[in-house]
Every structure is written in C-alpha cells, then in structure tokens.
Design a protein around this motif. Structure first.
Motif, short mmCIF file in Angstrom:
data_model
loop_
_atom_site.label_atom_id
_atom_site.label_comp_id
_atom_site.label_asym_id
_atom_site.label_seq_id
_atom_site.Cartn_x
_atom_site.Cartn_y
_atom_site.Cartn_z
N LEU A 198 0.68 -0.91 0.22
CA LEU A 198 0.21 0.33 0.17
C LEU A 198 0.61 1.29 -0.08
O LEU A 198 0.13 2.38 -0.97
CB LEU A 198 -0.90 -0.10 1.50
CG LEU A 198 -1.57 -1.36 1.08
CD1 LEU A 198 -3.12 -0.70 2.86
CD2 LEU A 198 -3.17 -1.08 0.09
N MET A 199 1.83 1.26 0.89
CA MET A 199 3.07 1.87 0.79
C MET A 199 3.85 2.09 -0.59
O MET A 199 4.11 3.37 -0.99
CB MET A 199 3.90 2.31 1.53
CG MET A 199 2.45 2.54 3.42
SD MET A 199 2.58 4.28 3.41
CE MET A 199 3.70 5.11 3.44
N THR A 200 4.52 1.32 -0.34
CA THR A 200 5.59 1.21 -1.84
C THR A 200 5.43 1.11 -2.83
O THR A 200 5.71 1.01 -3.86
CB THR A 200 6.42 0.35 -1.64
OG1 THR A 200 5.94 -1.51 -1.95
CG2 THR A 200 7.25 -0.05 -0.10
N LYS A 201 3.70 0.57 -4.03
CA LYS A 201 2.60 0.43 -4.77
C LYS A 201 3.79 -0.95 -5.66
O LYS A 201 3.51 -1.70 -6.51
CB LYS A 201 3.28 1.06 -5.85
CG LYS A 201 2.63 3.09 -5.50
CD LYS A 201 1.19 2.99 -4.75
CE LYS A 201 0.34 3.83 -4.39
NZ LYS A 201 -0.72 3.53 -3.64
N ASN A 202 4.56 -1.48 -4.88
CA ASN A 202 5.09 -2.55 -5.22
C ASN A 202 4.89 -4.03 -4.58
O ASN A 202 4.72 -3.28 -3.14
CB ASN A 202 6.57 -2.85 -5.40
CG ASN A 202 7.10 -1.95 -5.78
OD1 ASN A 202 7.12 -1.69 -7.39
ND2 ASN A 202 8.17 -1.30 -5.23
N THR A 203 4.78 -5.05 -5.21
CA THR A 203 3.56 -6.02 -3.90
C THR A 203 4.70 -7.74 -4.39
O THR A 203 4.61 -8.52 -3.98
CB THR A 203 2.59 -6.95 -5.07
OG1 THR A 203 1.97 -7.17 -6.97
CG2 THR A 203 1.04 -5.63 -4.50
N GLN A 204 5.68 -7.23 -5.37
CA GLN A 204 6.40 -8.81 -5.70
C GLN A 204 5.53 -9.92 -6.26
O GLN A 204 6.20 -10.87 -5.88
CB GLN A 204 7.34 -8.51 -4.41
CG GLN A 204 8.22 -7.50 -4.69
CD GLN A 204 9.55 -7.75 -3.24
OE1 GLN A 204 9.06 -7.66 -2.06
NE2 GLN A 204 10.66 -8.92 -3.78
N TYR A 242 10.39 -13.14 -5.05
CA TYR A 242 8.91 -12.22 -6.02
C TYR A 242 8.15 -14.23 -5.93
O TYR A 242 8.77 -15.12 -5.87
CB TYR A 242 9.12 -12.08 -7.13
CG TYR A 242 9.48 -10.61 -7.72
CD1 TYR A 242 8.29 -9.60 -8.21
CD2 TYR A 242 11.03 -10.05 -7.19
CE1 TYR A 242 8.29 -8.47 -8.38
CE2 TYR A 242 11.21 -8.50 -7.76
CZ TYR A 242 9.47 -8.18 -8.11
OH TYR A 242 9.79 -6.39 -8.49
N ASP A 243 6.52 -13.72 -5.69
CA ASP A 243 5.60 -14.86 -6.31
C ASP A 243 5.30 -14.94 -7.44
O ASP A 243 4.75 -13.77 -7.78
CB ASP A 243 4.80 -14.68 -4.84
CG ASP A 243 5.80 -15.64 -3.67
OD1 ASP A 243 6.31 -16.11 -3.54
OD2 ASP A 243 5.06 -14.72 -2.03
N LEU A 244 4.52 -15.68 -7.65
CA LEU A 244 3.67 -16.20 -8.89
C LEU A 244 1.88 -16.28 -8.37
O LEU A 244 1.78 -16.68 -7.25
CB LEU A 244 3.72 -17.53 -9.97
CG LEU A 244 6.14 -17.46 -9.96
CD1 LEU A 244 5.36 -18.58 -11.09
CD2 LEU A 244 6.05 -16.30 -10.89
#
Length: 245
Positions: free
Chosen positions: A57-63, A106-108
């Motif tokens: 929510l803060m970084t806009k990155n979910t990996q 990272y996950d899929l």
C-alpha cells in the motif's frame, strides 16, 4: 505492524525509526549502528515478518508476477491429447519462471481466463490485476482478446507465443515459420513432393498460420506447387494421399 510491535516503550525508539531500519532507508534521518542493531535484534526475537500486503500500500510494489493461462471449459470426456500437452507444457513454463523469480524474492499468481465457445460460459478474465506488478500471458489467442485490457492498464506484459495484437509487447516464442520451412525444405530436397502438413490447433490458430506460411515458402523456394488438400487440421487429417508428413 513492525513499528507498533517493536517501538516504544519496548525499545524507546519511534515507529518511524523502526520503519526506516526495516525498509533500509536512513535518509533524511541518520540512524546509528547501535539503534539499527537494537531494532534488528528485537525483530529477530519477536520473529517478525513484514506484511507484504501492508507494505504494498505504501511502496506500490507487491513482488508478485501474474501468469495468465487459459482455462478451457471442456467436458472431461472431450479432452484430447492436445489439452494434455498444453497442461504438461504449462507446468514446465511455471517451473522455468520460478527458477528466476525465487532468486529475486518474487512470487507467482495464476490468473485464470476463460476461452471457450460454450454459450453457458462467459469469455472473461476473472482475476484482478491490481496486486501484480506484471503479467506473463501464455498462448495469446486473437479469437479471445483478453490481453489488450492488461496492456491498456499499463501493466508490463510478456507473451509466451506469437503476438497477435497491434500493440508492441515483448514475446518469447519459437520460430514456428522457420522451423516448418526447414523441415519441409529437407523433405523436398530428398525428392518428396506430396508432403502433408498437420496443424494440431486448427487452421485459424496463429501458430498454425505461421507454420503454414513456412510450409508454403519452402514449396515456393523449390518450385513445387502446394496441394492445399494436404494442409489439414489434426481432427481431419487423412494421410493416405501423402507420401510423408
């Protein structure tokens, strides 16, 4: 959260300091080595693991990378060997992707999409895209255009298979035209003149079109006319009239 769990009064430091230590960000406030180690020791003692949903929510990155795959609404008694081949190939594709993503933390996420002519099953992609950083789109099919909305959303996309759209996107695909050209040319060079081309995924499929083009170009290169009756979808193949295929 980490800041509320390991900040004051447990450590006597602010939530912002804990957050900076865990995120690896020191600026604009310099954090001393003593304070940093104090926070890290507390995190280790508590067994804390960051909440990636909260972080995103803060970084806009979910990996998270989405893998879009077609889910065929085919009754079990109608599933043929090509469906089985597709399933087996997907397993290898996912394994290959994971060999890279796991090294980068990272996950899929599998993104199912419906591609069917069945009237009781809607053609749609039901998976939300707001939690993936990019999409790997397997076997794009121009008859079921569910890739354009992803592209128009501005989500990075890579196609596994030839690109059927007018959009410029990265693709990973075998050289279907070149491969069939080489195979056909090899047979023509050996003196064969009635060569059948069996297209397992139907004449309208993009992969099949590329293979047919290679087949025709090879005939043209050797000055041999093409007998269109020898170009057949797998379900209609009758090879009695062909010398080889």
């Amino acid at each position: 959260s980490a800041s509320s769990t390991v900040s004051r009064p447990f450590l006597g430091v602010s939530r912002a300091t804990v957050s900076r230590v865990l995120s690896g960000q020191g600026a604009p406030i310099t954090i001393s080595d003593t304070t940093r180690q104090l926070v890290l020791d507390a995190v280790d003692k508590l067994g804390y693991r960051p909440n990636r949903i909260a972080q995103s929510l803060m970084t806009k990155n979910t990996q998270i990378i989405g893998v879009s795959m077609a889910a065929y609404a085919t009754p079990p008694d109608e599933i043929d060997e090509w469906h089985d081949l597709y399933t087996a190939t997907l397993g290898k594709i996912i394994s290959g992707i994971q060999s890279v993503t796991v090294r980068r933390n990272y996950d899929l996420q599998l993104l199912g999409r419906s591609e069917t002519d069945a009237k009781d099953v809607p053609i749609c992609a039901n998976s939300p895209l707001d939690f993936v950083e990019g999409v790997i789109y397997t076997s794009p099919n121009p008859a079921y255009d569910l890739y354009t909305p992803i592209i128009e959303e501005g989500i990075p996309l890579v196609m596994i298979g030839p690109n059927p759209s007018s959009h410029s996107v990265s693709t990973v695909s075998g050289d279907n035209q070149g491969a069939i050209y080489a195979l056909t040319a090899a047979l023509l060079k050996r003196g064969h003149r009635r060569i059948a081309l069996v297209l397992p995924r139907g004449l309208a499929n993009l992969l099949s079109q590329l293979r047919e083009r290679g087949y025709r170009l090879a005939h043209e290169a050797y000055g041999v006319p093409v007998d269109s009756r020898l170009i057949l979808p797998q379900t209609e193949a009758k090879l009695n009239d062909a010398s080889c295929y």
